[in-house]
Design a protein around this motif. Sequence first.
Motif, PDB file in Angstrom:
ATOM      1  N   ASN A 393       0.627  -1.184   0.150  1.00  0.00           N
ATOM      2  CA  ASN A 393      -0.154  -0.147   0.091  1.00  0.00           C
ATOM      3  C   ASN A 393       0.973   1.324   0.061  1.00  0.00           C
ATOM      4  O   ASN A 393       0.191   2.322  -0.050  1.00  0.00           O
ATOM      5  CB  ASN A 393      -0.881  -0.049   1.434  1.00  0.00           C
ATOM      6  N   HIS A 394       1.935   1.265   0.193  1.00  0.00           N
ATOM      7  CA  HIS A 394       3.064   2.338   0.135  1.00  0.00           C
ATOM      8  C   HIS A 394       4.181   2.094  -0.661  1.00  0.00           C
ATOM      9  O   HIS A 394       5.336   2.234  -0.213  1.00  0.00           O
ATOM     10  CB  HIS A 394       3.431   2.660   1.672  1.00  0.00           C
ATOM     11  N   LYS A 395       4.022   1.773  -1.870  1.00  0.00           N
ATOM     12  CA  LYS A 395       5.176   1.609  -2.848  1.00  0.00           C
ATOM     13  C   LYS A 395       6.197   2.663  -2.923  1.00  0.00           C
ATOM     14  O   LYS A 395       7.039   2.501  -3.467  1.00  0.00           O
ATOM     15  CB  LYS A 395       4.575   1.081  -4.204  1.00  0.00           C
ATOM     16  N   ASP A 396       5.698   3.842  -2.693  1.00  0.00           N
ATOM     17  CA  ASP A 396       6.386   4.978  -2.942  1.00  0.00           C
ATOM     18  C   ASP A 396       7.552   5.219  -1.934  1.00  0.00           C
ATOM     19  O   ASP A 396       8.183   6.098  -2.242  1.00  0.00           O
ATOM     20  CB  ASP A 396       5.366   6.417  -2.910  1.00  0.00           C
ATOM     21  N   GLU A 397       7.367   4.579  -0.878  1.00  0.00           N
ATOM     22  CA  GLU A 397       8.192   4.690   0.410  1.00  0.00           C
ATOM     23  C   GLU A 397       9.735   4.110  -0.111  1.00  0.00           C
ATOM     24  O   GLU A 397       9.696   2.939  -0.308  1.00  0.00           O
ATOM     25  CB  GLU A 397       7.510   4.180   1.454  1.00  0.00           C
ATOM     26  N   GLU A 398      10.710   5.047   0.034  1.00  0.00           N
ATOM     27  CA  GLU A 398      12.007   4.328  -0.236  1.00  0.00           C
ATOM     28  C   GLU A 398      12.530   3.491   0.961  1.00  0.00           C
ATOM     29  O   GLU A 398      12.673   4.139   2.105  1.00  0.00           O
ATOM     30  CB  GLU A 398      13.191   5.517  -0.774  1.00  0.00           C
ATOM     31  N   ILE A 399      13.432   2.627   0.735  1.00  0.00           N
ATOM     32  CA  ILE A 399      13.772   1.795   1.902  1.00  0.00           C
ATOM     33  C   ILE A 399      15.494   1.729   1.623  1.00  0.00           C
ATOM     34  O   ILE A 399      15.935   1.484   0.520  1.00  0.00           O
ATOM     35  CB  ILE A 399      13.461   0.438   2.089  1.00  0.00           C
TER      36      ILE A 399
END
Length: 399
Positions: A393-399
């Motif tokens: 649901n939060h594919k835009d968050e970078e890890i």
Amino acid sequence: MKKKVVVAFSGGLDTSFTVMYLAKEKGYEVYAACANTGGFSEEQLKQNEENAYKLGATQYVTIDVTKEYYEKSLKYMVFGNVLRNGTYPISVSSERIFQALAIARYANEIGADAIAHGSTGAGNDQIRFDMTFLVLAPNVEIITLTRDMALSRDYEINYLKEHGFEADFTKLKYSYNVGLWGTSICGGEILDSTQGLPESAYLKQVEKTGSEELRLEFKNGEIHAVNGEVFEDKIAAIQKVEEIGAAYGIGRDMHVGDTIIGIKGRVGFEAAAPMLIIGAHRFLEKYTLSKWQQYWKDQVANWYGMFLHESQYLEPVMRDIEAMLQESQRNVNGTVILELRPLSFSTVGVDSKDDLVKTKFGEYGEMQKGWTAEDAKGFIKVTSTPLRVYYTNHKDEEI
């Protein structure tokens, strides 16, 4: 009739002055009481008695509370692996509580009008003594000449000399509090935050080189045997461990912490027995307790140590914590093998019938026996579910 005052008598300068001053200047009938929690030798106690009468005491008593100190405090500090700020085994502070309890009981027993102690206004001990007396001897006056009269060391020494009491109260570079659960060191380089203590500051010097194996056996969390020698007397067991460990200079460290009154304090200490016993006990618990037993015991033990240090021993929750700590030790049985060397030690292994590492379900990093490969893959997939949900649901968050 003269009023009765019980002086918590250590034999040091402040309490010696207190005995003489209250007897001569205030006309009290002075009862000098030395509450021994294991820090006094027989010679010191004999000298205390002789000096007390020379100073003008009507009566001198030694109140031995060493066994009570172990049963009601040290035992639980071992169960909880209590080290304040992860460093200090709460040596002097725990002793003071039981000395205060003994003095309060004695004052009530003889019908004393007052209790006196030699604490200054800048430390923790004044709180430990006063709070205990206020609770257990509420109708007894508390006298603290050193604190209330802002007495200097020179004034007290001169007063004693002028009244015929000669003793060597020369101010040394360091001051020591020697006890069953360790020795604290104050003064000297400790007053400078950039310095540590030299070898000469320690009372027990390093006498051994090389290495040596030490085996400590525990039964229900209490020390039971030292190198195979069984000790029914736990005090003697502690003293034996101290004798062995001190020869290597083990247990030396520096503690920096917050005092009860709000300022920070720094103290050096040497405590071979506490560090070896707690180190071994903690290691044994890793083998014999469940994950959550260890976790929750650590939480309450931290509070137990803090409350003990900060003069809250009489708080009812302490009895509740003790009950939990006691119950947690039912399977803490076995022998811990330690390797000692100058200024340090390491844990080697454990021999215990309650060893949870020994299991038919598998060996860590080797082969599983209590589940299949498919079971493992399913477990991992289910465990990852919350993370997979979030990042889907939060594919835009970078890890």
